[in-house]
Design an enzyme around this catalytic site. Structure first.
Site, short mmCIF file in Angstrom:
data_model
loop_
_atom_site.label_atom_id
_atom_site.label_comp_id
_atom_site.label_asym_id
_atom_site.label_seq_id
_atom_site.Cartn_x
_atom_site.Cartn_y
_atom_site.Cartn_z
N LYS A 31 6.88 -0.69 -5.77
CA LYS A 31 5.57 -1.31 -5.66
C LYS A 31 5.65 -2.70 -6.28
CE LYS A 31 1.21 -2.52 -6.73
NZ LYS A 31 0.55 -3.08 -7.92
N GLY A 34 1.25 -8.21 -8.80
CA GLY A 34 1.05 -9.03 -9.99
C GLY A 34 1.77 -10.36 -9.92
N GLY A 67 -4.40 -7.99 -4.85
CA GLY A 67 -5.75 -8.19 -5.41
C GLY A 67 -6.07 -9.65 -5.70
N ASP A 184 -1.04 1.00 -5.99
CA ASP A 184 -0.30 1.89 -6.89
C ASP A 184 -0.35 3.32 -6.36
OD1 ASP A 184 0.14 -0.26 -8.60
OD2 ASP A 184 -1.62 0.20 -9.84
N LYS A 243 -1.47 3.40 -11.85
CA LYS A 243 0.00 3.47 -11.85
C LYS A 243 0.47 4.78 -12.48
CE LYS A 243 0.55 -1.21 -12.94
NZ LYS A 243 0.13 -1.80 -11.66
#
Ligand code: ADP
Ligand code: MG
Length: 285
Positions: A31, A34, A67, A184, A243
């Site tokens: 994944k 960020g 996001g 996640d 997560k």
């Protein structure tokens, strides 16, 4: 590595040998999100690591978030986020923006970065070939979905062709309505459905911290049972919750290990998979 002597270079390569043998033909779900996704150098080193994994016979599958990128386009379009009971609402327009950004932009950027090394990556939305079936989490929140099913057949077919699937986390219900789903959660569900060897989360902290304000409090190894206990005591908050919930589910569902690693470190994946250095947090059953 240019300044290492030949003996050290050889040692570094040989250290990777047992890991290459152990993970040959094994599926590893990564994944990606960020910071690691918005920094050019980190995006490049991530693509290199994924290609290296594939080149030595592993089967990497990338699941990505986005996001911040969705938030950015919403701001540019002057669209204000809406909240009900303090929770964000995804109306039809917001869903459209999320889908455009995730499938049309973020997914394309990752696929391109990988394919700079060869014709390897194929982008997918969870809507493709029935990969992710979703249901509304709560009708009041609009088009935010929970995973109700994973049909990994399309991913299995791509892996059999030695391709690298890159998955955007939009799912659809049986009537064809799309939902935005937490990346996640999707990564964990996909890892479980594929019977993956490993599930690796790249994030923007060192790993799971016992005290969020103390970077020295990294927990290098935890069990699912320990995590379940921590989940109740407030140690874990915000973006770490989905997560760790996904890690617990995945390892209970047969995934070998789950890892939470610092995506701000260049080549963190390579360090996690090919070296003895314990990096980040490992979650075992
Ligand atoms: P990502 O883009 O990787 O999903 P998130 O912001 O959603 O990033 O999740 C990671 C964040 O979780 C960290 O930056 C941190 O603020 C938060 N967090 C909450 N509790 C903890 C904890 N116990 N240990 C580490 N991070 C935590
Ligand atoms: Mg997050």
């Amino acid at each position: 590595m240019g300044d290492l002597d030949a003996g050290t270079k050889a040692e570094v390569l040989i250290e990777a040998l047992p890991y290459i043998r152990r993970f040959w033909g094994r599926t590893i779900v990564v994944k990606y999100g960020g910071n690691a996704m918005t920094d050019d150098l980190l995006a490049r080193t991530f693509a290199e690591d994924i290609v290296l994994m594939r080149s030595v016979g592993m089967r990497p599958v990338v699941v990505h978030g986005g996001g911040p990128q969705i938030g950015e386009l919403m701001a540019r379009l002057g669209k204000e986020p809406e909240f009900v009971d303090g929770r964000r609402v995804t109306d039809a327009e917001t869903l459209d923006i999320a889908r455009m950004v995730l499938v049309g932009k973020v997914n394309r950027d990752i696929v391109s970065a990988i394919n700079a090394h060869g014709a390897l990556a194929v982008g997918l939305s969870g809507e493709d070939a029935g990969l992710i079936t979703a249901t509304a989490r709560d009708p009041k929140l609009g088009f935010v979905g929970d995973v109700s099913g994973v049909n990994p057949a399309i991913v299995v077919r791509l892996l059999a062709e030695e391709l690298i699937p890159v998955i955007s986390t939009i799912g659809s219900d049986l009537a064809g309505q799309a939902y935005n789903i937490n990346a996640d959660t999707v990564a964990g569900a996909v890892a479980e459905a594929l019977g993956a060897e490993k599930l690796v989360y790249l994030t923007d902290v060192e790993g799971l911290l016992k005290d969020i304000d103390d970077p020295g409090s990294l927990l290098s190894s935890v069990t699912a049972a320990e995590l379940e206990q921590m989940m109740g005591d407030g140690t874990i908050s915000g973006g770490m919750i989905p997560k760790l919930e996904a890690c617990v589910r995945a390892v209970k569902g047969g995934v070998g290990h789950a890892h939470i690693v610092d995506g701000r470190i260049p080549h963190v994946l390579l360090l996690e998979i090919f070296t003895r250095a314990g990096i980040g947090t490992m979650v075992g059953a």
